[in-house]
Design a protein around this motif. Structure first.
Motif, PDB file in Angstrom:
ATOM      1  N   UNK A  50      -5.873   1.034  41.527  1.00  0.00           N
ATOM      2  CA  UNK A  50      -4.658   1.542  40.789  1.00  0.00           C
ATOM      3  C   UNK A  50      -3.666   0.836  40.884  1.00  0.00           C
ATOM      4  N   UNK A  51      -3.207  -0.024  42.017  1.00  0.00           N
ATOM      5  CA  UNK A  51      -2.073  -0.684  42.415  1.00  0.00           C
ATOM      6  C   UNK A  51      -2.213  -2.247  42.189  1.00  0.00           C
ATOM      7  N   UNK A  52      -3.412  -2.481  41.572  1.00  0.00           N
ATOM      8  CA  UNK A  52      -3.631  -3.988  41.488  1.00  0.00           C
ATOM      9  C   UNK A  52      -2.732  -4.634  40.044  1.00  0.00           C
ATOM     10  N   UNK A  53      -2.876  -3.718  39.128  1.00  0.00           N
ATOM     11  CA  UNK A  53      -2.203  -4.389  37.869  1.00  0.00           C
ATOM     12  C   UNK A  53      -0.667  -4.402  38.117  1.00  0.00           C
ATOM     13  N   UNK A  54      -0.083  -3.511  38.899  1.00  0.00           N
ATOM     14  CA  UNK A  54       1.122  -3.773  39.285  1.00  0.00           C
ATOM     15  C   UNK A  54       1.705  -5.139  40.134  1.00  0.00           C
ATOM     16  N   UNK A  55       0.711  -5.356  41.089  1.00  0.00           N
ATOM     17  CA  UNK A  55       0.966  -6.448  41.824  1.00  0.00           C
ATOM     18  C   UNK A  55       0.669  -7.766  41.018  1.00  0.00           C
ATOM     19  N   UNK A  56      -0.206  -7.633  40.137  1.00  0.00           N
ATOM     20  CA  UNK A  56      -0.390  -8.874  39.225  1.00  0.00           C
ATOM     21  C   UNK A  56       0.744  -9.033  38.202  1.00  0.00           C
ATOM     22  N   UNK A  57       1.308  -8.078  37.633  1.00  0.00           N
ATOM     23  CA  UNK A  57       2.356  -7.934  37.062  1.00  0.00           C
ATOM     24  C   UNK A  57       3.638  -8.540  37.331  1.00  0.00           C
ATOM     25  N   UNK A  58       3.777  -8.305  38.748  1.00  0.00           N
ATOM     26  CA  UNK A  58       5.357  -8.815  39.203  1.00  0.00           C
ATOM     27  C   UNK A  58       4.666 -10.080  39.837  1.00  0.00           C
ATOM     28  N   UNK A  59       3.676 -10.657  40.262  1.00  0.00           N
ATOM     29  CA  UNK A  59       3.329 -11.958  40.483  1.00  0.00           C
ATOM     30  C   UNK A  59       3.667 -12.789  38.994  1.00  0.00           C
ATOM     31  N   UNK A  60       3.193 -12.248  37.767  1.00  0.00           N
ATOM     32  CA  UNK A  60       3.428 -12.917  36.584  1.00  0.00           C
ATOM     33  C   UNK A  60       4.963 -12.989  36.297  1.00  0.00           C
ATOM     34  N   UNK A  61       5.472 -12.022  36.304  1.00  0.00           N
ATOM     35  CA  UNK A  61       7.009 -11.986  36.070  1.00  0.00           C
ATOM     36  C   UNK A  61       7.859 -13.035  37.039  1.00  0.00           C
ATOM     37  N   UNK A  62       7.198 -13.069  38.427  1.00  0.00           N
ATOM     38  CA  UNK A  62       7.882 -13.898  39.056  1.00  0.00           C
ATOM     39  C   UNK A  62       7.837 -15.506  38.912  1.00  0.00           C
ATOM     40  N   UNK A  63       6.494 -15.861  38.501  1.00  0.00           N
ATOM     41  CA  UNK A  63       6.175 -17.151  38.023  1.00  0.00           C
ATOM     42  C   UNK A  63       7.114 -17.533  36.734  1.00  0.00           C
ATOM     43  N   UNK A  64       6.970 -16.439  35.817  1.00  0.00           N
ATOM     44  CA  UNK A  64       7.661 -16.659  34.470  1.00  0.00           C
ATOM     45  C   UNK A  64       9.176 -16.747  34.767  1.00  0.00           C
ATOM     46  N   UNK A  65       9.682 -15.951  35.290  1.00  0.00           N
ATOM     47  CA  UNK A  65      11.023 -16.108  35.543  1.00  0.00           C
ATOM     48  C   UNK A  65      11.535 -17.194  36.316  1.00  0.00           C
ATOM     49  N   UNK A  66      10.812 -17.722  37.444  1.00  0.00           N
ATOM     50  CA  UNK A  66      11.212 -18.773  38.085  1.00  0.00           C
ATOM     51  C   UNK A  66      10.885 -20.181  37.191  1.00  0.00           C
ATOM     52  N   UNK A  67      10.082 -20.311  36.335  1.00  0.00           N
ATOM     53  CA  UNK A  67       9.928 -21.218  35.327  1.00  0.00           C
ATOM     54  C   UNK A  67      10.876 -21.441  34.367  1.00  0.00           C
ATOM     55  N   UNK A  68      11.492 -20.274  33.929  1.00  0.00           N
ATOM     56  CA  UNK A  68      12.747 -20.364  33.088  1.00  0.00           C
ATOM     57  C   UNK A  68      13.763 -20.769  33.642  1.00  0.00           C
ATOM     58  N   UNK A  69      13.959 -20.689  35.040  1.00  0.00           N
ATOM     59  CA  UNK A  69      15.222 -21.529  35.777  1.00  0.00           C
ATOM     60  C   UNK A  69      14.693 -22.743  35.895  1.00  0.00           C
ATOM     61  N   UNK A  70      13.731 -23.163  36.314  1.00  0.00           N
ATOM     62  CA  UNK A  70      13.470 -24.433  36.710  1.00  0.00           C
ATOM     63  C   UNK A  70      13.712 -25.332  35.272  1.00  0.00           C
ATOM     64  N   UNK A  71      13.428 -24.806  34.113  1.00  0.00           N
ATOM     65  CA  UNK A  71      13.684 -25.466  32.846  1.00  0.00           C
ATOM     66  C   UNK A  71      14.976 -25.488  32.205  1.00  0.00           C
ATOM     67  N   UNK A  72      15.731 -24.986  32.898  1.00  0.00           N
ATOM     68  CA  UNK A  72      17.226 -24.362  32.629  1.00  0.00           C
ATOM     69  C   UNK A  72      17.192 -23.622  31.321  1.00  0.00           C
TER      70      UNK A  72
END
Length: 243
Positions: A126-148
């Motif tokens: 039941x907790x796996x989707x939340x872990x996956x969602x947080x990982x996706x958010x971390x990757x997406x937000x970091x990418x947005x910073x790196x590409x300015x």
């Protein structure tokens, strides 16, 4: 040439002036309401989190699921408890005729978690989707910073009515990058703590539930406090004076 509202002839020049005056006023109103980047971001972040009530509504279904499973050791009953808590909160919102957005988000979240748990029969799933969602958010937000194109910058765009004009100001881009890093950090911490628990041997659902609750709205409040502190240090105009 066409007639104006008072019957006078309307030239292309007067028509252009009228059209400029008639542009969507909501963008101008938003600019007037928040004359600095910091004020706009603070207001939008508070709205996005839903305040204390919104954060509690997000935590309630997970809390009900975890406590029920720990007490009864029954996945199906725990799922019903979590969904039931979300439904009750939704009914309260409907009766009060208030915005149900945050309850609907929590209902969707617990429904997805329930699907994973019921499919495998393991409460930990039941907790796996939340872990996956947080990982996706971390990757997406970091990418947005790196590409300015830091994600928080679009909050400025929603206030000014121009979604990309903020990128022309290096100071605003830098500020938005720092604020976006503060959104990345809670996501990374959740994954770093919860995923090792998830893959550990044995039934870790109780520990996962405690970690999810403890790293849910309390961690979000801490991140928001850090953002407010950072925003309180400056007064960056939303629109620079024209030369």
């Amino acid at each position: 040439m066409r007639a104006g509202r008072d019957g006078a002839a309307e030239t292309p020049e007067t028509a252009g002036a009228a059209e400029q005056e008639a542009r969507p006023r909501d963008a101008r109103v938003r600019r007037d309401a928040h004359d600095t980047v910091e004020a706009a971001v603070r207001a939008q972040l508070s709205k996005a989190l839903g305040g204390v009530r919104g954060m509690l509504e997000a935590a309630a279904p997970v809390t009900a699921f975890t406590l029920t499973y720990v007490l009864l050791d029954e996945v199906r009953t725990a799922v019903f408890a979590g969904i039931g808590a979300a439904v009750v909160l939704l009914l309260v919102r409907v009766v009060q005729r208030s915005n149900p957005q945050f309850v609907l988000n929590s209902l969707l979240g617990i429904a997805i978690a329930a699907f994973f748990a019921l499919r495998s029969g393991d409460a930990e799933d039941a907790f796996l989707p939340g872990i996956m969602l947080n990982a996706a958010y971390a990757v997406g937000l970091t990418f947005s910073i790196l590409v300015r194109w830091p994600a928080v910058g679009f909050i400025i765009g929603s206030v000014t009515g121009d979604p990309t004009a903020w990128r022309s100001d290096p100071g605003i881009v830098k500020l938005c990058s720092r604020l976006t890093w503060l959104l990345v950090l809670p996501c990374v911490l959740r994954v770093a703590v919860q995923y090792p628990i998830y893959i550990a041997a044995g039934d870790q659902s109780g520990l996962l539930g405690a970690a999810k609750i403890g790293m849910g709205w309390p961690l979000q409040v801490a991140a928001l406090a850090a953002m407010v502190w950072l925003l309180a240090r400056g007064r960056t105009p939303i629109e620079r004076p024209r030369a």
